[in-house]
Motif scaffolding. Structure first.
Motif, short mmCIF file in Angstrom:
data_model
loop_
_atom_site.label_atom_id
_atom_site.label_comp_id
_atom_site.label_asym_id
_atom_site.label_seq_id
_atom_site.Cartn_x
_atom_site.Cartn_y
_atom_site.Cartn_z
N SER A 153 0.81 -1.22 0.00
CA SER A 153 0.00 0.00 0.00
C SER A 153 0.84 1.27 0.00
O SER A 153 0.34 2.35 -0.30
CB SER A 153 -0.95 0.01 1.21
OG SER A 153 -0.21 0.21 2.41
N LEU A 154 2.12 1.16 0.31
CA LEU A 154 2.99 2.34 0.36
C LEU A 154 3.65 2.64 -0.98
O LEU A 154 4.27 3.70 -1.14
CB LEU A 154 4.07 2.14 1.43
CG LEU A 154 3.55 2.00 2.86
CD1 LEU A 154 4.69 1.68 3.80
CD2 LEU A 154 2.81 3.25 3.29
N TYR A 201 -8.76 6.95 -3.64
CA TYR A 201 -8.66 5.86 -2.66
C TYR A 201 -8.60 4.51 -3.37
O TYR A 201 -9.12 4.36 -4.46
CB TYR A 201 -9.85 5.88 -1.70
CG TYR A 201 -9.84 7.07 -0.78
CD1 TYR A 201 -9.09 7.05 0.38
CD2 TYR A 201 -10.56 8.21 -1.09
CE1 TYR A 201 -9.07 8.14 1.23
CE2 TYR A 201 -10.56 9.31 -0.26
CZ TYR A 201 -9.80 9.27 0.91
OH TYR A 201 -9.78 10.35 1.73
N ASP A 224 -2.62 4.86 0.50
CA ASP A 224 -2.60 6.24 0.98
C ASP A 224 -2.91 7.19 -0.19
O ASP A 224 -2.15 7.26 -1.16
CB ASP A 224 -1.23 6.55 1.56
CG ASP A 224 -1.13 7.93 2.19
OD1 ASP A 224 -2.18 8.59 2.31
OD2 ASP A 224 -0.02 8.33 2.55
N ARG A 237 -0.08 9.90 -0.87
CA ARG A 237 1.32 9.50 -0.99
C ARG A 237 1.97 10.26 -2.14
O ARG A 237 1.32 10.55 -3.14
CB ARG A 237 1.43 8.00 -1.22
CG ARG A 237 0.92 7.55 -2.55
CD ARG A 237 0.78 6.04 -2.62
NE ARG A 237 0.41 5.60 -3.93
CZ ARG A 237 -0.80 5.72 -4.46
NH1 ARG A 237 -1.75 6.28 -3.77
NH2 ARG A 237 -1.04 5.28 -5.68
#
Length: 147
Positions: free
Chosen positions: A60-61, A106, A142, A145
């Motif tokens: 997810s990063l 999202y 995120d 990000r």
């Protein structure tokens, strides 16, 4: 005429204890083996869930699907080694398509991890050689990000 010794009540009581031990001891051994098997499965379930969560978080990063898959795979491998979980076979499925969404949108990534946990060394007759333990974890991407 020779006299035969009479069996006393005391002799019969000793025989009853032997019979009870012959019946109860195997049942206790089987019960302890079952407890060991269940404990091994419960610990494997916790470790597999934690490794899948680490993989989903690492994915997810990242900003691209390719890098998210690589990060998830590396995180799962590191988590499995750190916990010392040895699987007969491991399957990792990574859904990181939403990791490459534009900034501000999202999305979620998910990791599904399956591990064949070895039970053959417990050596109980009714327990199979290994059982599959599966965990699936998701992590939100995120949306801010890269800012």
């Amino acid at each position: 005429m020779t006299r035969r010794p009479r069996r006393t009540r005391r002799d019969q009581r000793g025989l009853a204890i032997s019979v009870e031990a012959a019946v109860v001891l195997p049942a206790i051994v089987l019960f302890i083996g079952l407890l060991i098997s269940l404990a091994r499965l419960a610990l494997a379930d916790q470790h597999i869930g934690a490794a899948a969560a680490a993989g989903a978080r690492a994915a997810s990063l990242e900003r691209s699907s390719t890098r998210a898959r690589a990060a998830a795979s590396d995180a799962v491998d590191a988590a499995m080694q750190r916990r010392g979980l040895a699987c007969d076979a491991t399957t990792v499925e990574i859904d990181a398509a939403q990791a490459s969404r534009p900034v501000g949108q999202y999305g979620v990534v998910s990791v599904r991890l399956t591990c064949a946990v070895r039970l053959s060394d417990v050596t109980l007759p009714f327990i199979p050689g290994s059982l599959d333990v599966t965990a699936e974890r998701t992590s939100p991407v995120d949306p801010l990000r890269g800012k």
